[in-house]
Design an enzyme around this catalytic site. Sequence first.
Site, PDB file in Angstrom:
ATOM      1  N   TYR A   1      -3.041   4.685 -16.030  1.00  0.00           N
ATOM      2  CA  TYR A   1      -2.496   5.541 -14.968  1.00  0.00           C
ATOM      3  C   TYR A   1      -1.400   4.805 -14.198  1.00  0.00           C
ATOM      4  O   TYR A   1      -1.344   3.572 -14.183  1.00  0.00           O
ATOM      5  CB  TYR A   1      -3.599   6.011 -14.008  1.00  0.00           C
ATOM      6  CG  TYR A   1      -4.102   4.950 -13.054  1.00  0.00           C
ATOM      7  CD1 TYR A   1      -3.505   4.748 -11.805  1.00  0.00           C
ATOM      8  CD2 TYR A   1      -5.202   4.153 -13.387  1.00  0.00           C
ATOM      9  CE1 TYR A   1      -3.981   3.779 -10.932  1.00  0.00           C
ATOM     10  CE2 TYR A   1      -5.682   3.192 -12.513  1.00  0.00           C
ATOM     11  CZ  TYR A   1      -5.060   3.008 -11.280  1.00  0.00           C
ATOM     12  OH  TYR A   1      -5.525   2.044 -10.418  1.00  0.00           O
ATOM     13  N   CYS A   2      -0.527   5.587 -13.570  1.00  0.00           N
ATOM     14  CA  CYS A   2       0.518   5.060 -12.702  1.00  0.00           C
ATOM     15  C   CYS A   2       0.828   6.139 -11.663  1.00  0.00           C
ATOM     16  O   CYS A   2       0.091   7.110 -11.527  1.00  0.00           O
ATOM     17  CB  CYS A   2       1.760   4.656 -13.499  1.00  0.00           C
ATOM     18  SG  CYS A   2       2.512   6.006 -14.446  1.00  0.00           S
ATOM     19  N   THR A   3       1.922   5.999 -10.947  1.00  0.00           N
ATOM     20  CA  THR A   3       2.216   6.922  -9.843  1.00  0.00           C
ATOM     21  C   THR A   3       2.433   8.349 -10.319  1.00  0.00           C
ATOM     22  O   THR A   3       1.795   9.287  -9.837  1.00  0.00           O
ATOM     23  CB  THR A   3       3.456   6.450  -9.068  1.00  0.00           C
ATOM     24  OG1 THR A   3       3.256   5.099  -8.648  1.00  0.00           O
ATOM     25  CG2 THR A   3       3.699   7.330  -7.845  1.00  0.00           C
TER      26      THR A   3
END
Length: 323
Positions: free
Chosen positions: A178-180
Amino acid sequence: MAKYQTLLYYCYSPIENAEQFADDHLNFCKSLNLVGRIIVADEGLNGTVSGAPESCKAYMDAVHADPRFAKTEFKIDDVEELSFIKMHCRYKEEIVHSGLRDPKIIDPNKQTGKHLEPQDFMKMKDDEDVVILDVRSNYEHSVGRFKNAVTLDIENFREFPEKVKELEQYKGKKILTYCTGGIKCEKASALLLKEGFEDVYQLHGGIIKYGKEAGGKDFEGKCYVFDNRVTVEVNSVNPEIISTCRNCGKTTSKMINCANPVCNEHFTQCDECGWELDGCCSDACKTHPRKREYDGTGYYVKVPQEVNIEKISKRKHKKLIKN
Protein backbone atom coordinates in the site's frame (compact mmCIF):
# COMPACT_ATOMS: atom_id res chain seq x y z
CA MET A 1 -20.80 22.52 -0.41
CA ALA A 2 -17.09 23.06 0.19
CA LYS A 3 -15.51 26.08 -1.43
CA TYR A 4 -12.81 24.06 -3.18
CA GLN A 5 -11.83 20.52 -4.09
CA THR A 6 -8.49 18.73 -4.29
CA LEU A 7 -7.99 15.91 -6.79
CA LEU A 8 -5.38 13.17 -6.40
CA TYR A 9 -4.77 10.87 -9.38
CA TYR A 10 -2.32 9.01 -11.58
CA CYS A 11 -2.44 7.06 -14.81
CA TYR A 12 0.17 4.83 -16.40
CA SER A 13 -0.41 5.32 -20.11
CA PRO A 14 2.21 6.10 -22.79
CA ILE A 15 2.39 9.74 -23.89
CA GLU A 16 4.07 10.74 -27.15
CA ASN A 17 5.86 14.10 -27.11
CA ALA A 18 5.42 14.20 -23.35
CA GLU A 19 7.46 17.38 -22.91
CA GLN A 20 5.16 19.31 -25.24
CA PHE A 21 2.16 17.70 -23.57
CA ALA A 22 3.38 19.04 -20.21
CA ASP A 23 3.57 22.59 -21.56
CA ASP A 24 0.13 22.39 -23.14
CA HIS A 25 -1.37 20.76 -20.06
CA LEU A 26 0.00 23.51 -17.83
CA ASN A 27 -1.73 26.14 -19.95
CA PHE A 28 -4.97 24.15 -19.84
CA CYS A 29 -4.85 23.92 -16.04
CA LYS A 30 -4.19 27.63 -15.75
CA SER A 31 -7.17 28.34 -18.01
CA LEU A 32 -9.33 26.56 -15.41
CA ASN A 33 -7.72 28.54 -12.56
CA LEU A 34 -6.39 25.34 -11.02
CA VAL A 35 -3.35 25.15 -8.77
CA GLY A 36 -1.34 22.05 -8.06
CA ARG A 37 1.53 19.86 -9.14
CA ILE A 38 1.47 17.47 -12.09
CA ILE A 39 4.31 15.27 -13.26
CA VAL A 40 4.26 14.19 -16.90
CA ALA A 41 6.49 11.43 -18.23
CA ASP A 42 6.58 9.18 -21.25
CA GLU A 43 4.87 6.57 -19.04
CA GLY A 44 1.91 8.70 -17.91
CA LEU A 45 0.57 11.29 -15.46
CA ASN A 46 0.79 11.84 -11.71
CA GLY A 47 -0.99 14.82 -10.25
CA THR A 48 -2.68 16.66 -7.43
CA VAL A 49 -4.69 19.72 -8.41
CA SER A 50 -6.97 22.02 -6.47
CA GLY A 51 -9.63 24.52 -7.45
CA ALA A 52 -13.30 25.40 -7.51
CA PRO A 53 -15.64 22.38 -7.86
CA GLU A 54 -16.70 23.42 -11.36
CA SER A 55 -13.06 23.76 -12.44
CA CYS A 56 -12.21 20.36 -10.98
CA LYS A 57 -15.15 18.77 -12.79
CA ALA A 58 -14.09 20.37 -16.07
CA TYR A 59 -10.59 19.03 -15.54
CA MET A 60 -11.75 15.48 -14.78
CA ASP A 61 -14.08 15.52 -17.79
CA ALA A 62 -11.23 16.61 -20.05
CA VAL A 63 -8.85 13.93 -18.73
CA HIS A 64 -11.46 11.20 -19.11
CA ALA A 65 -12.27 12.38 -22.63
CA ASP A 66 -8.72 11.56 -23.70
CA PRO A 67 -8.64 7.82 -24.59
CA ARG A 68 -5.15 7.53 -23.07
CA PHE A 69 -6.43 8.52 -19.64
CA ALA A 70 -10.02 7.28 -19.71
CA LYS A 71 -9.29 4.80 -16.91
CA THR A 72 -7.96 7.48 -14.52
CA GLU A 73 -9.49 7.31 -11.06
CA PHE A 74 -9.70 10.56 -9.11
CA LYS A 75 -9.69 10.74 -5.31
CA ILE A 76 -11.70 13.86 -4.43
CA ASP A 77 -11.41 15.82 -1.19
CA ASP A 78 -13.60 18.78 -0.26
CA VAL A 79 -11.38 21.50 1.22
CA GLU A 80 -11.91 24.98 2.62
CA GLU A 81 -8.66 26.35 1.22
CA LEU A 82 -6.71 25.66 -1.96
CA SER A 83 -4.11 22.96 -1.37
CA PHE A 84 -1.44 24.73 -3.42
CA ILE A 85 -0.38 28.27 -4.18
CA LYS A 86 0.75 27.88 -7.79
CA MET A 87 0.24 25.58 -10.74
CA HIS A 88 3.17 23.43 -11.85
CA CYS A 89 3.21 20.84 -14.62
CA ARG A 90 6.64 19.43 -15.37
CA TYR A 91 8.14 16.74 -17.54
CA LYS A 92 10.26 14.12 -15.75
CA GLU A 93 11.69 10.72 -16.60
CA GLU A 94 9.17 8.92 -14.36
CA ILE A 95 5.87 9.89 -12.78
CA VAL A 96 7.19 8.46 -9.50
CA HIS A 97 10.95 8.30 -9.08
CA SER A 98 11.89 4.64 -8.74
CA GLY A 99 14.86 4.21 -11.05
CA LEU A 100 12.82 1.54 -12.86
CA ARG A 101 12.38 3.32 -16.16
CA ASP A 102 12.91 0.43 -18.57
CA PRO A 103 9.45 -0.91 -19.56
CA LYS A 104 11.15 -4.17 -20.58
CA ILE A 105 11.90 -4.71 -16.89
CA ILE A 106 8.88 -3.13 -15.15
CA ASP A 107 5.70 -2.10 -16.97
CA PRO A 108 2.63 -1.40 -14.78
CA ASN A 109 0.44 -1.66 -17.87
CA LYS A 110 1.41 -5.32 -18.30
CA GLN A 111 1.98 -6.76 -14.83
CA THR A 112 1.35 -5.57 -11.28
CA GLY A 113 0.10 -7.06 -8.06
CA LYS A 114 -3.58 -7.97 -7.90
CA HIS A 115 -5.64 -4.88 -7.17
CA LEU A 116 -7.67 -5.11 -3.96
CA GLU A 117 -10.59 -2.78 -3.36
CA PRO A 118 -10.59 -1.22 0.13
CA GLN A 119 -13.20 -3.58 1.59
CA ASP A 120 -11.33 -6.63 0.29
CA PHE A 121 -8.04 -5.29 1.63
CA MET A 122 -9.67 -4.81 5.04
CA LYS A 123 -10.91 -8.42 5.05
CA MET A 124 -7.53 -9.88 4.09
CA LYS A 125 -5.06 -7.76 6.04
CA ASP A 126 -5.31 -9.67 9.34
CA ASP A 127 -4.99 -13.19 7.90
CA GLU A 128 -2.08 -15.22 9.28
CA ASP A 129 -0.51 -15.78 5.87
CA VAL A 130 -0.54 -12.05 5.01
CA VAL A 131 2.18 -9.41 5.27
CA ILE A 132 1.13 -5.78 4.95
CA LEU A 133 3.95 -3.86 3.26
CA ASP A 134 4.25 -0.06 3.36
CA VAL A 135 6.27 1.03 0.31
CA ARG A 136 6.48 4.69 1.30
CA SER A 137 9.37 6.71 2.69
CA ASN A 138 10.31 7.15 6.35
CA TYR A 139 8.75 10.57 6.79
CA GLU A 140 5.46 9.26 5.39
CA HIS A 141 5.05 6.13 7.49
CA SER A 142 6.41 7.86 10.62
CA VAL A 143 3.21 9.91 10.91
CA GLY A 144 0.78 7.15 9.93
CA ARG A 145 0.68 3.51 8.81
CA PHE A 146 -1.46 0.39 8.97
CA LYS A 147 -1.41 -1.58 12.19
CA ASN A 148 1.23 -4.34 12.04
CA ALA A 149 2.60 -3.08 8.72
CA VAL A 150 6.17 -3.83 7.66
CA THR A 151 7.96 -0.56 6.94
CA LEU A 152 11.25 0.03 5.14
CA ASP A 153 14.02 2.42 6.09
CA ILE A 154 14.04 4.52 2.93
CA GLU A 155 14.30 8.27 2.38
CA ASN A 156 12.88 8.12 -1.14
CA PHE A 157 10.98 5.54 -3.19
CA ARG A 158 13.95 5.19 -5.54
CA GLU A 159 15.63 3.23 -2.71
CA PHE A 160 12.86 0.60 -2.72
CA PRO A 161 14.52 -1.74 -5.27
CA GLU A 162 17.56 -2.05 -3.00
CA LYS A 163 15.36 -3.05 -0.06
CA VAL A 164 13.56 -5.95 -1.75
CA LYS A 165 16.26 -8.37 -0.63
CA GLU A 166 15.31 -7.60 2.99
CA LEU A 167 11.86 -9.06 2.29
CA GLU A 168 13.04 -12.54 1.29
CA GLN A 169 11.68 -14.00 4.56
CA TYR A 170 8.14 -13.21 3.36
CA LYS A 171 8.28 -14.99 0.00
CA GLY A 172 5.88 -17.73 1.07
CA LYS A 173 3.21 -15.28 2.23
CA LYS A 174 0.65 -13.03 0.59
CA ILE A 175 2.16 -9.54 0.26
CA LEU A 176 -0.35 -6.67 0.51
CA THR A 177 1.37 -3.47 -0.60
CA TYR A 178 0.00 0.00 0.00
CA CYS A 179 0.93 3.66 -0.45
CA THR A 180 -0.84 7.03 -0.46
CA GLY A 181 -2.80 6.82 -3.69
CA GLY A 182 -1.61 3.61 -5.36
CA ILE A 183 1.01 4.90 -7.77
CA LYS A 184 4.08 3.56 -5.95
CA CYS A 185 2.47 0.14 -5.51
CA GLU A 186 2.11 -0.23 -9.28
CA LYS A 187 5.88 -0.45 -9.62
CA ALA A 188 6.63 -1.91 -6.19
CA SER A 189 4.29 -4.86 -6.69
CA ALA A 190 5.56 -5.41 -10.24
CA LEU A 191 9.14 -5.51 -8.96
CA LEU A 192 8.23 -7.98 -6.20
CA LEU A 193 6.70 -10.28 -8.80
CA LYS A 194 9.81 -10.01 -10.93
CA GLU A 195 11.96 -10.90 -7.92
CA GLY A 196 10.07 -14.14 -7.28
CA PHE A 197 7.30 -13.16 -4.88
CA GLU A 198 4.33 -15.10 -6.18
CA ASP A 199 1.29 -13.80 -4.26
CA VAL A 200 1.40 -10.00 -4.45
CA TYR A 201 -1.47 -7.57 -4.04
CA GLN A 202 -1.89 -3.81 -3.86
CA LEU A 203 -4.45 -1.58 -2.19
CA HIS A 204 -6.31 -0.04 -5.12
CA GLY A 205 -6.54 3.73 -4.69
CA GLY A 206 -4.19 3.63 -1.72
CA ILE A 207 -4.71 4.92 1.80
CA ILE A 208 -6.84 7.83 0.60
CA LYS A 209 -9.43 5.59 -1.05
CA TYR A 210 -9.32 3.19 1.89
CA GLY A 211 -10.26 6.03 4.20
CA LYS A 212 -13.18 7.08 2.03
CA GLU A 213 -14.60 3.62 1.33
CA ALA A 214 -13.62 1.53 4.38
CA GLY A 215 -13.53 4.20 7.07
CA GLY A 216 -9.77 3.87 7.42
CA LYS A 217 -10.06 1.07 9.98
CA ASP A 218 -6.72 0.13 11.57
CA PHE A 219 -4.79 2.87 9.80
CA GLU A 220 -2.97 4.43 12.73
CA GLY A 221 -2.07 8.11 12.63
CA LYS A 222 -2.52 10.46 9.69
CA CYS A 223 -1.70 10.13 6.01
CA TYR A 224 1.07 12.30 4.59
CA VAL A 225 0.06 14.14 1.41
CA PHE A 226 2.14 16.19 -0.98
CA ASP A 227 0.39 19.55 -0.72
CA ASN A 228 -0.19 22.40 1.72
CA ARG A 229 -2.26 20.19 4.04
CA VAL A 230 0.84 18.03 4.76
CA THR A 231 -1.27 15.35 6.50
CA VAL A 232 -4.94 14.33 6.39
CA GLU A 233 -7.24 12.31 8.60
CA VAL A 234 -8.03 8.81 7.33
CA ASN A 235 -9.43 6.70 10.14
CA SER A 236 -12.98 7.45 11.32
CA VAL A 237 -13.45 3.99 12.94
CA ASN A 238 -10.65 3.51 15.48
CA PRO A 239 -8.27 6.48 15.11
CA GLU A 240 -5.03 6.62 17.05
CA ILE A 241 -2.03 8.96 17.00
CA ILE A 242 1.21 7.01 16.76
CA SER A 243 3.79 9.69 15.92
CA THR A 244 5.84 11.56 18.50
CA CYS A 245 7.70 14.85 18.57
CA ARG A 246 11.23 14.39 17.30
CA ASN A 247 12.55 16.80 19.90
CA CYS A 248 10.74 15.97 23.15
CA GLY A 249 8.97 12.67 22.48
CA LYS A 250 5.49 14.01 23.17
CA THR A 251 2.67 12.41 21.18
CA THR A 252 1.79 14.62 18.22
CA SER A 253 0.44 14.20 14.71
CA LYS A 254 1.79 17.52 13.45
CA MET A 255 4.33 17.20 10.66
CA ILE A 256 6.36 20.11 9.34
CA ASN A 257 9.31 21.00 7.13
CA CYS A 258 12.41 22.31 8.87
CA ALA A 259 12.58 26.10 8.60
CA ASN A 260 16.19 25.82 7.44
CA PRO A 261 15.75 25.57 3.63
CA VAL A 262 19.08 23.80 3.20
CA CYS A 263 17.74 21.05 5.47
CA ASN A 264 13.98 21.19 4.74
CA GLU A 265 13.56 17.79 6.44
CA HIS A 266 10.04 16.41 7.02
CA PHE A 267 9.52 15.54 10.67
CA THR A 268 6.92 15.47 13.44
CA GLN A 269 7.10 18.20 16.04
CA CYS A 270 4.73 19.40 18.76
CA ASP A 271 3.64 23.04 18.89
CA GLU A 272 5.69 23.75 22.01
CA CYS A 273 8.95 22.57 20.45
CA GLY A 274 7.96 24.22 17.20
CA TRP A 275 7.88 27.65 18.76
CA GLU A 276 10.92 26.95 20.94
CA LEU A 277 13.02 25.86 17.97
CA ASP A 278 11.36 28.35 15.62
CA GLY A 279 10.20 25.58 13.29
CA CYS A 280 13.59 23.86 13.06
CA CYS A 281 14.62 20.28 13.67
CA SER A 282 17.69 21.29 15.70
CA ASP A 283 19.49 24.21 17.31
CA ALA A 284 21.98 24.11 14.43
CA CYS A 285 19.21 24.68 11.88
CA LYS A 286 17.68 27.37 14.09
CA THR A 287 20.81 29.50 13.74
CA HIS A 288 21.23 28.95 10.00
CA PRO A 289 21.51 32.30 8.18
CA ARG A 290 18.92 31.33 5.58
CA LYS A 291 16.30 30.15 8.08
CA ARG A 292 12.75 30.94 6.98
CA GLU A 293 10.23 32.70 9.18
CA TYR A 294 8.13 30.19 11.14
CA ASP A 295 4.39 30.91 11.29
CA GLY A 296 3.30 27.83 13.22
CA THR A 297 2.38 25.75 10.16
CA GLY A 298 5.80 24.53 9.09
CA TYR A 299 4.82 24.70 5.44
CA TYR A 300 6.77 26.82 2.98
CA VAL A 301 6.34 27.67 -0.67
CA LYS A 302 9.01 25.81 -2.58
CA VAL A 303 11.77 27.99 -4.01
CA PRO A 304 14.98 26.97 -5.79
CA GLN A 305 17.57 25.84 -3.26
CA GLU A 306 21.32 25.54 -3.46
CA VAL A 307 21.08 22.10 -1.87
CA ASN A 308 18.47 19.45 -2.55
CA ILE A 309 18.04 17.53 0.70
CA GLU A 310 16.65 14.50 -1.16
CA LYS A 311 20.10 14.01 -2.62
CA ILE A 312 21.84 14.14 0.75
CA SER A 313 22.15 11.00 2.82
CA LYS A 314 21.26 11.00 6.51
CA ARG A 315 24.96 10.85 7.32
CA LYS A 316 25.78 13.89 5.23
CA HIS A 317 22.75 15.75 6.56
CA LYS A 318 23.82 15.28 10.18
CA LYS A 319 27.26 16.55 9.28
CA LEU A 320 25.71 19.52 7.46
CA ILE A 321 23.63 20.78 10.39
CA LYS A 322 26.61 20.55 12.76
CA ASN A 323 28.60 23.03 10.67
